[in-house]
Design an enzyme around this catalytic site. Structure first.
Site, short mmCIF file in Angstrom:
data_model
loop_
_atom_site.label_atom_id
_atom_site.label_comp_id
_atom_site.label_asym_id
_atom_site.label_seq_id
_atom_site.Cartn_x
_atom_site.Cartn_y
_atom_site.Cartn_z
N ASP A 77 7.60 -6.78 9.06
CA ASP A 77 6.38 -6.00 8.83
C ASP A 77 6.61 -4.84 7.85
O ASP A 77 5.72 -4.48 7.09
CB ASP A 77 5.91 -5.45 10.19
CG ASP A 77 4.53 -4.81 10.12
OD1 ASP A 77 3.69 -5.30 9.33
OD2 ASP A 77 4.28 -3.84 10.87
N HIS A 136 0.81 -1.22 0.00
CA HIS A 136 0.00 0.00 0.00
C HIS A 136 0.85 1.27 0.00
O HIS A 136 0.36 2.34 -0.33
CB HIS A 136 -1.02 0.00 1.15
CG HIS A 136 -0.45 0.39 2.48
ND1 HIS A 136 0.16 -0.50 3.33
CD2 HIS A 136 -0.39 1.58 3.10
CE1 HIS A 136 0.56 0.15 4.41
NE2 HIS A 136 0.24 1.41 4.31
N LYS A 149 7.88 1.52 16.00
CA LYS A 149 6.60 1.89 16.62
C LYS A 149 6.90 2.73 17.86
O LYS A 149 7.99 2.65 18.43
CB LYS A 149 5.85 0.64 17.09
CG LYS A 149 5.61 -0.39 16.01
CD LYS A 149 4.39 -0.04 15.21
CE LYS A 149 4.09 -1.08 14.17
NZ LYS A 149 3.38 -0.58 13.03
N HIS A 204 7.55 -2.31 2.43
CA HIS A 204 7.40 -0.85 2.31
C HIS A 204 8.72 -0.11 2.12
O HIS A 204 8.87 0.70 1.22
CB HIS A 204 6.69 -0.29 3.55
CG HIS A 204 5.36 -0.92 3.83
ND1 HIS A 204 4.52 -1.36 2.84
CD2 HIS A 204 4.73 -1.20 5.00
CE1 HIS A 204 3.42 -1.86 3.38
NE2 HIS A 204 3.52 -1.78 4.69
N GLU A 222 6.69 5.62 13.33
CA GLU A 222 5.28 5.72 13.70
C GLU A 222 5.15 6.07 15.16
O GLU A 222 5.96 5.62 15.99
CB GLU A 222 4.57 4.39 13.45
CG GLU A 222 4.51 4.01 12.00
CD GLU A 222 3.76 2.71 11.80
OE1 GLU A 222 2.54 2.77 11.57
OE2 GLU A 222 4.37 1.64 11.89
#
Ligand code: BG6
Length: 502
Positions: A240, A183, A345, A245, A221
């Site tokens: 992940d 995405h 994160k 990405h 993030e």
């Protein structure tokens, strides 16, 4: 990402496996409504939702209505009202035969037979659904009727499983039918990387090891792992975010110019770049990586538990919530240029950016004068999110009689110049799926090259050791600063691009 004029999509049935799930209501349906608003999908797009949850079309529509009511203005929109009439739902078991027979009957009645099967399901279903579709001849393309499959990440969990999944899929359908989604490639600024590079002489002509000192790719993030403990503990930040990405960003930044704007030409160059990533020995992998895990603390004023105390996370987990790597692309263009990448994160800022730092000027004229020669190297910052944009940091003379050089930033923000509206990022991906443009989708060889480059880190971390702690709201563990500091460089400060310098 069509190079030609935008045209409405052909008639198609979008068959969604996992239609009652989060992805469908949060991203797929709003994106299709946006496409419909723009006249890019017409009334000949139908959606057939499939799910294991019992119920019929009314159940799905009711759920979609309830969710869409939480978004600005979609439920009242005419485009949604019209689309809603073309949505159906069939409930059934994806491992049985009945549901595929139902899908077959539905598609037999559709005017063209064009279908895109979208796998919005957990990855363990990917291979078996393709096999079932093929067994029921639903993947067979006929003249004028395409059959495509769209697969979300994660595509494999390591090199061996990614290869096995590719082999399983490609035994049933051809590569031209497979649309592996990432995405990040739906984000406007990511697509703009190619334009920034290949439509601008002043950028691309400097784009090599003669002028570039190093490149940083960051995807930080603020959110913590929260309720995703089960998924995340089995996955970790590396799997992940990195082979998918971050490597997509890296490939866009570092690939050679494709010899045309065709999907194959672009994907060839991206794969070549990923295949050039240096595969490290265990010692090199250890020297070029840092993994981190956040401790308990406060994040944006709210107390958050340590990762190890998060629901569904094993208390002795060694899963990383942060990773920083130093990589090399062994190509003529990039010889000796390090690519530092990091993601995590519970960090200081939400900031996905690419920072290209140029070499210093070759000769410092001002060194024996009174001139204040504060001349940091030029930097080009591609801000992916939030506040998509592009900044160029250069040195200028401050106004006044004396000569003081100061660094300033030339900033372009998408939002200042264009009405970027409320896009989900899935619009261009779905549009391309319907028109059959594979540019923004990953090819089997690219996926495998990405996993090959991260495999040494996976192996190293599986062999023991623990991630280094970092406080929530920080830029990551101190060891990540040390990783880059030993090369005499430092990380670009998160959350600062676009700020005026000087
Ligand atoms: C997903 C990851 O693929 O990307 C998530 O599984 C991550 O862990 C997300 O949060 C980031 O995407 P975005 O578009 O919010 O930056």
């Amino acid at each position: 990402m069509s190079g030609s004029a935008i045209r409405p999509t052909p008639p198609v049935t979008l068959v969604i496996f996992g239609a009652t799930g989060d992805l469908t209501r949060r991203l797929l349906i709003p994106a299709i409504v946006n496409l419909a608003r723009g006249g890019l999908v017409g009334d000949d797009l139908h959606i057939l939702g499939l799910g294991i949850e019992p119920g019929g079309t009314d159940m799905l529509l009711e759920r979609l209505d309830t969710f869409l009511a939480t978004l600005d203005g979609i439920v009242e929109d005419d485009a949604w009202k019209r689309l809603r009439q073309r949505i159906s739902y069939i409930s059934g078991d994806f491992s049985g035969d009945a549901i595929y027979e139902d899908v077959g009957r539905y598609l037999d009645k559709s005017p063209t037979g064009n279908a895109a099967f979208y796998f919005a399901v957990p990855p363990q279903f990917f291979g078996s659904i393709v096999e079932k579709l093929a067994e029921h001849k639903l993947t067979v393309e006929k003249p004028g009727a395409f059959r495509r499959i769209a697969i979300e990440k994660p595509f494999g969990t390591d090199l061996a499983s990614a290869k096995a999944l590719n082999a399983r899929i490609l035994a049933r359908v051809s590569e031209t039918q497979v649309f592996r989604l990432d995405h990040f490639l739906g984000k406007e600024t990511v697509q703009n990387i190619m334009t920034a590079r290949f439509a601008n002489m002043m950028i691309e002509s400097l784009w090599n090891s003669n002028y570039i000192d190093h490149v940083q790719v960051s995807a930080a993030e603020i959110v913590d792992v929260g309720t995703r403990g089960k998924f995340f503990d089995a996955t970790g930040a590396l799997r992940d975010m990195v082979p998918n990405h971050l490597f997509q960003l890296l490939a866009m930044v570092a690939m050679e110019p494709p010899n045309s704007f065709s999907a194959e030409a672009i994907r060839n160059e991206k794969s070549k770049l990923l295949q050039a990533l240096r595969i490290y020995t265990p010692e090199e992998a250890a020297a070029h990586s840092v993994r981190g895990v956040y401790t308990g603390g406060t994040l944006e004023g709210k107390a958050i538990p340590a990762y190890l105390e998060t629901k569904d996370v094993s208390p002795d987990s060694t899963t990383e919530t942060y990773v920083a790597l130093k990589l090399y692309a062994d190509t003529w263009r990039w010889a000796g240029v390090p690519f530092y990448i990091r993601t995590g994160k519970a960090m200081k800022a939400r900031d996905t950016e690419i920072v290209v730092t140029f070499r210093p000027v070759p000769f410092a004229q001002f060194r024996e004068t009174d001139v204040n020669h504060n001349m940091p190297p030029n930097r080009l910052i591609i801000q992916v999110q939030p506040d998509e944009g592009l900044s160029m940091e250069i040195s200028i003379k401050a106004p006044g009689l004396s000569v003081d050089t100061v660094p300033v930033s030339l900033d372009f923000r998408y939002g200042d110049r264009f009405d970027i509206g409320k896009m989900t990022g899935y619009e261009s991906l779905l549009y391309d799926l319907f028109i059959g443009d594979q540019t923004l989708f990953q090819r089997a060889d690219g996926i495998e090259a990405g996993w090959a480059a991260v495999q040494p880190f996976l192996d190293l971390w599986a062999s023991g050791g623990k991630p280094d702690p970092y406080a929530p709201g920080s830029p990551g563990p101190a060891s990540a600063d040390a990783l880059i500091a030993k090369d005499g460089r430092r990380w670009h400060e998160l959350g600062t691009s676009g700020e005026k310098k000087g």
